[in-house]
Design an enzyme around this catalytic site. Structure first.
Site, PDB file in Angstrom:
ATOM      1  N   CYS A   1      15.645  64.993  34.955  1.00 58.74           N
ATOM      2  CA  CYS A   1      17.024  65.467  34.875  1.00 58.74           C
ATOM      3  C   CYS A   1      18.000  64.526  35.545  1.00 58.74           C
ATOM      4  CB  CYS A   1      17.140  66.811  35.580  1.00 58.74           C
ATOM      5  SG  CYS A   1      15.788  67.904  35.233  1.00 58.74           S
TER       6      CYS A   1
ATOM      7  N   ARG B   1      19.755  61.159  30.708  1.00 58.38           N
ATOM      8  CA  ARG B   1      18.586  61.622  31.477  1.00 58.38           C
ATOM      9  C   ARG B   1      18.114  63.005  31.026  1.00 58.38           C
ATOM     10  NH1 ARG B   1      17.884  58.871  36.488  1.00 58.38           N
ATOM     11  NH2 ARG B   1      16.521  60.566  37.069  1.00 58.38           N
TER      12      ARG B   1
ATOM     13  N   TRP C   1      16.483  67.617  31.264  1.00 54.37           N
ATOM     14  CA  TRP C   1      15.634  67.121  30.178  1.00 54.37           C
ATOM     15  C   TRP C   1      14.245  67.670  30.421  1.00 54.37           C
ATOM     16  CZ3 TRP C   1      11.452  63.678  29.572  1.00 54.37           C
ATOM     17  CH2 TRP C   1      11.243  63.251  28.259  1.00 54.37           C
TER      18      TRP C   1
ATOM     19  N   ASN D   1      15.902  67.324  40.704  1.00 55.17           N
ATOM     20  CA  ASN D   1      15.174  66.475  39.760  1.00 55.17           C
ATOM     21  C   ASN D   1      13.846  66.139  40.403  1.00 55.17           C
ATOM     22  OD1 ASN D   1      14.321  64.577  37.872  1.00 55.17           O
ATOM     23  ND2 ASN D   1      15.459  62.928  38.874  1.00 55.17           N
ATOM     24  N   GLY D   2      12.752  66.423  39.727  1.00 48.32           N
ATOM     25  CA  GLY D   2      11.441  66.112  40.291  1.00 48.32           C
ATOM     26  C   GLY D   2      10.475  67.260  40.100  1.00 48.32           C
TER      27      GLY D   2
ATOM     28  N   GLU E   1      -2.876  47.174  21.869  1.00 47.51           N
ATOM     29  CA  GLU E   1      -1.536  47.535  22.334  1.00 47.51           C
ATOM     30  C   GLU E   1      -0.736  46.280  22.701  1.00 47.51           C
ATOM     31  OE1 GLU E   1       0.363  49.884  22.053  1.00 47.51           O
ATOM     32  OE2 GLU E   1       1.850  49.738  23.636  1.00 47.51           O
TER      33      GLU E   1
ATOM     34  N   LYS F   1       2.831  45.233  20.901  1.00 42.64           N
ATOM     35  CA  LYS F   1       4.068  44.908  21.619  1.00 42.64           C
ATOM     36  C   LYS F   1       4.595  43.558  21.162  1.00 42.64           C
ATOM     37  CE  LYS F   1       4.869  48.009  22.663  1.00 42.64           C
ATOM     38  NZ  LYS F   1       4.176  49.248  22.587  1.00 42.64           N
TER      39      LYS F   1
ATOM     40  N   GLU G   1       5.830  43.590  17.335  1.00 41.91           N
ATOM     41  CA  GLU G   1       7.038  44.358  17.025  1.00 41.91           C
ATOM     42  C   GLU G   1       8.293  43.730  17.642  1.00 41.91           C
ATOM     43  OE1 GLU G   1       7.359  48.477  18.423  1.00 41.91           O
ATOM     44  OE2 GLU G   1       6.110  48.008  20.135  1.00 41.91           O
TER      45      GLU G   1
ATOM     46  N   HIS H   1     -17.056  37.746  13.320  1.00 43.60           N
ATOM     47  CA  HIS H   1     -17.336  38.191  11.953  1.00 43.60           C
ATOM     48  C   HIS H   1     -16.175  37.895  11.006  1.00 43.60           C
ATOM     49  CE1 HIS H   1     -21.065  40.160  13.143  1.00 43.60           C
ATOM     50  NE2 HIS H   1     -20.405  40.629  14.192  1.00 43.60           N
TER      51      HIS H   1
ATOM     52  N   LYS I   1      12.907  54.302  16.931  1.00 41.99           N
ATOM     53  CA  LYS I   1      12.185  54.881  18.070  1.00 41.99           C
ATOM     54  C   LYS I   1      11.281  56.012  17.590  1.00 41.99           C
ATOM     55  CE  LYS I   1      11.086  55.353  22.364  1.00 41.99           C
ATOM     56  NZ  LYS I   1      10.054  54.388  22.795  1.00 41.99           N
TER      57      LYS I   1
HETATM   58  C1  AGP Z   1       5.442  51.473  19.837  1.00 41.34           C
HETATM   59  O1  AGP Z   1       5.995  50.467  20.604  1.00 41.34           O
HETATM   60  C2  AGP Z   1       6.217  51.846  18.635  1.00 41.34           C
HETATM   61  N1  AGP Z   1       7.565  52.124  18.899  1.00 41.34           N
HETATM   62  C3  AGP Z   1       5.521  52.831  17.712  1.00 41.34           C
HETATM   63  O2  AGP Z   1       4.300  52.279  17.328  1.00 41.34           O
HETATM   64  C4  AGP Z   1       5.293  54.266  18.240  1.00 41.34           C
HETATM   65  O3  AGP Z   1       4.334  54.255  19.257  1.00 41.34           O
HETATM   66  C5  AGP Z   1       4.849  55.166  17.080  1.00 41.34           C
HETATM   67  O4  AGP Z   1       5.865  55.215  16.127  1.00 41.34           O
HETATM   68  C6  AGP Z   1       4.475  56.549  17.530  1.00 41.34           C
HETATM   69  O5  AGP Z   1       5.546  57.220  18.115  1.00 41.34           O
HETATM   70  P1  AGP Z   1       5.355  58.600  18.865  1.00 41.34           P
HETATM   71  O6  AGP Z   1       4.511  58.371  20.063  1.00 41.34           O
HETATM   72  O7  AGP Z   1       6.741  59.046  19.191  1.00 41.34           O
HETATM   73  O8  AGP Z   1       4.680  59.538  17.909  1.00 41.34           O
END
Ligand code: AGP
Length: 626
Positions: free
Chosen positions: A21, A47, A94, A120-121, A498, A502, A505, A521, A621
């Site tokens: 929050c 927030r 939030w 907040n916490g 992962e 990163k 993307e 392989h 996002k």
């Molecule tokens: C990760 O950096 C990406 N933005 C993307 O792969 C993301 O993790 C994926 O779209 C899943 O999103 P979510 O965790 O909100 O479901």
């Protein structure tokens, strides 16, 4: 603010919640506090935005205006900006769990309406304190942990203490993380603020003093700032700010400093991008994720222990958290789980899903269309749905029979960073809970992991403070390469995948990631002189085999960049570049630490190439289309 991190649909009726929050407080020499707090809360809306409230003290009486909903909606309904008085507190919430409601919105008050508090916490011992206070006759109006603070202060006021001392004594009883701001009807000239592990800053000016979760809240009014440290209180009056140590009551001296940031920079707390800010938030966000209460993990573990089939369903980074967790479920809990990307789940596994199936869906946003259609498909077939999400009230939490909030706070960068490490922290806690339920975890193993949970925030901080320059210098050397490969074995396959996600993307490079053992392989044909191969190589049970993979790559001219423990000799000797992480990290927790250099690597490479890491092209996002 919260009372629990999980809600069990059908089994626990009342909404209970964790929150992240924004809090604001102000004491003015002249004018009304209502519009000032409203303005501060608008600036803190990033927030949290599921409920909002303000309280002020006028003529020895506290007035509270609060409700669920976005700040503008609550303003239209209640005119919170019209609150009178020179002294007041405000809150924008939030929730990381549970439906927002008027009763759970802040500020919270005591029985006699003499004290109001915003928070907040997470107060970890609220249950015990609540029982003690109820036994003394206190009556609670909400299900939040926050409300106990108001009653605890009331209890100390009853013994004749002044407001400041009552708050100080109350604070000594609290465990957990909290930033608090309080007002009191009997001492209407002041706000008392308390900080432990949750951010709190004070702003001073000739016309009044302010306190907030973040500098942008009051930056348009003053740029003179005092940072509160853990276990400190600030007592704000219109013409003074007094800092006090909570344990001793000793007064502290600290001069304000001038903040030169624009509001935009201040939102990023001085970091050039949200992504870097969020990478640096991980010591705290992991700690918050680990605060998930055992009782709720246990409820999830119960569902999993009864299931015949368990699928971990997610997309992107959340899928990688599930991949790493698969290793933990198998090695700790000795339970087979299948990690599947959301878009493939029903086509590939729908025919197997029935009432004896558990689908554990993981989604930061809780709104990813592919994850949700897998969940809906599984639900239609009678499966039990478990959810882990960063967004309470999201569709995933509403579809889930049981869900847990990962408590990361809002993530603004499109690239998931702090939410990955938080998801994995919760998932590994769940694997531990399942192993305990099945009574198969060794005491020594449990102790090692529990100690590791305690150390995680320190390990992350250590990497951030010692390895950033090293990562930057590697980026400089390799910034002209057109591709990278990431390799790992065992649980580190998830780290490699992962790290690759990163990088691709943010830098738009066709990067590759593989289980290191699989690389011969096929992938190995790509390797030629100078090709950069990045190894996540913790000293775990796969270590001797990964040395072989490093040698295979090296023999074909690859440049080896390795992430290894401080104690490492063998892989580092074979490497052209080495990034060191602390030693002694349990294998199960290693991705939560080893991913840090890879997040930094992707970030700095994108910046080096002139791209905006917060807004990578073609990505959203939350991916709400199939
Ligand atoms: C990760 O950096 C990406 N933005 C993307 O792969 C993301 O993790 C994926 O779209 C899943 O999103 P979510 O965790 O909100 O479901």
């Amino acid at each position: 603010m919260l009372i629990t991190s999980v809600r069990i649909r059908r089994r626990i009726p009342a909404g209970e919640m964790f929150q992240m929050c924004g809090i604001a407080a102000s004491v003015l020499k002249n004018g009304e506090v209502g519009p000032v707090l409203y303005d501060c809360l608008k600036r803190l809306e990033y927030r949290g935005y599921d409920s909002v409230g303000e309280a002020s003290v006028v003529d020895g009486k506290i007035t509270v205006k609060k409700d669920k909903g976005k700040i503008e909606d609550v303003e239209r309904e209640l005119r919170i900006s019209g609150l009178k008085g020179r002294v007041g507190i405000g809150h924008t919430r939030w929730a990381t769990h549970g439906a927002p409601s008027q009763e759970n919105a802040h500020p919270h008050t005591d029985c006699a309406n003499t004290v109001a508090v915003v928070h907040n916490g997470i107060i970890e011992n609220f249950m015990q304190l609540r029982q003690e206070l109820e036994a003394k006759g206190h009556r609670f109006k909400s299900r939040t942990d926050t409300e106990i603070v108001a009653h605890l202060v009331e209890e100390h006021l009853r013994t004749g203490k002044g407001f400041v001392e009552a708050v100080r004594f109350a604070a000594t009883k609290l465990t957990g993380a909290y930033a608090l701001a309080l007002i009191c009807a009997s001492e209407p000239d002041k706000v008392v603020c308390v900080r432990k592990e949750s951010p709190l800053v004070v702003g001073t000016s000739p016309t009044g003093n302010y306190c907030a979760s973040d500098i942008p809240a009051f930056l348009s009014r003053t740029n003179q700032v005092i940072l509160l440290e853990d276990d400190e209180m600030a007592v704000l009056t219109a013409d003074n700010v007094k800092l006090v140590r909570i344990d001793s009551g000793e007064e502290l001296r600290r001069e304000p400093f001038k903040v030169e940031w624009s509001v935009e920079t201040a939102l990023k707390t001085g970091f050039p991008h949200f992504m870097l800010k969020e990478i640096h938030e991980q010591p705290l966000s992991v700690r918050n994720a680990l605060r998930t209460q055992a009782i709720y993990l246990d409820l999830m573990a119960s569902a999993m222990s009864k299931a015949k089939k368990i699928f971990l369903v997610a997309c992107g980074t959340s899928h990688h958290a599930c991949l790493a967790a698969t290793y933990a479920f198998s090695n700790l809990a000795k339970v087979a789980v299948a990690p599947v990307v959301g878009s493939e789940f029903i086509d590939s596994y729908g025919a197997l899903v029935d009432q004896e199936t558990v689908v554990l869906a993981v989604s930061q946003s809780g709104e990813t269309a592919d994850t949700l259609s897998a969940v809906r498909g599984a639900k239609d077939r009678g499966a039990t749905i478990l959810g882990i999400s960063n967004t309470m009230g999201s569709t995933l939490t509403r579809l889930s029979d049981v869900y847990i909030g990962q408590n990361s706070g809002p993530e603004m960068g499109v690239a998931a960073t702090k939410t990955f490490t938080a998801q994995l922290s919760v998932l590994i806690k769940l694997a531990v809970a399942l192993a305990r339920k099945r009574d198969i975890i060794r005491k020594s193993q449990l102790e090692e992991i529990e100690a590791g949970f305690g150390q995680l925030p320190n390990w992350i901080s250590m990497i951030l403070s010692t390895q950033q320059e090293q990562v930057k210098s590697i980026v400089e050397k390799y910034s002209d390469r057109s591709s990278f490969c990431f390799l790992g074995r065992g649980i580190s396959v998830a780290t490699a995948l992962e790290g690759r996600l990163k990088l691709l993307e943010l830098s738009y490079l066709p990067a590759i990631a593989y289980p290191a053992g699989e690389s011969k392989h096929g992938f190995i044909s790509v390797v030629e002189e100078g090709y950069p191969v990045i190894f996540a190589a913790p000293k775990d049970e796969s270590y001797s085999r990964i040395i072989g993979n490093v040698m295979e790559m090296k023999a074909r001219g690859a440049r080896i960049i390795s992430i290894v423990g401080e104690e490492d000799d063998d892989v580092s000797k074979l490497s052209d570049e080495t990034i060191r992480v602390p030693s002694g990290i349990p294998t199960m927790l290693s991705p939560i630490v080893y991913i840090l250099p890879l997040q930094l690597f992707a970030y700095y490479l994108a910046v080096r190439k002139g791209y905006d890491p917060d807004f990578p092209r073609n990505l959203a996002k939350s991916v709400t289309v199939h």
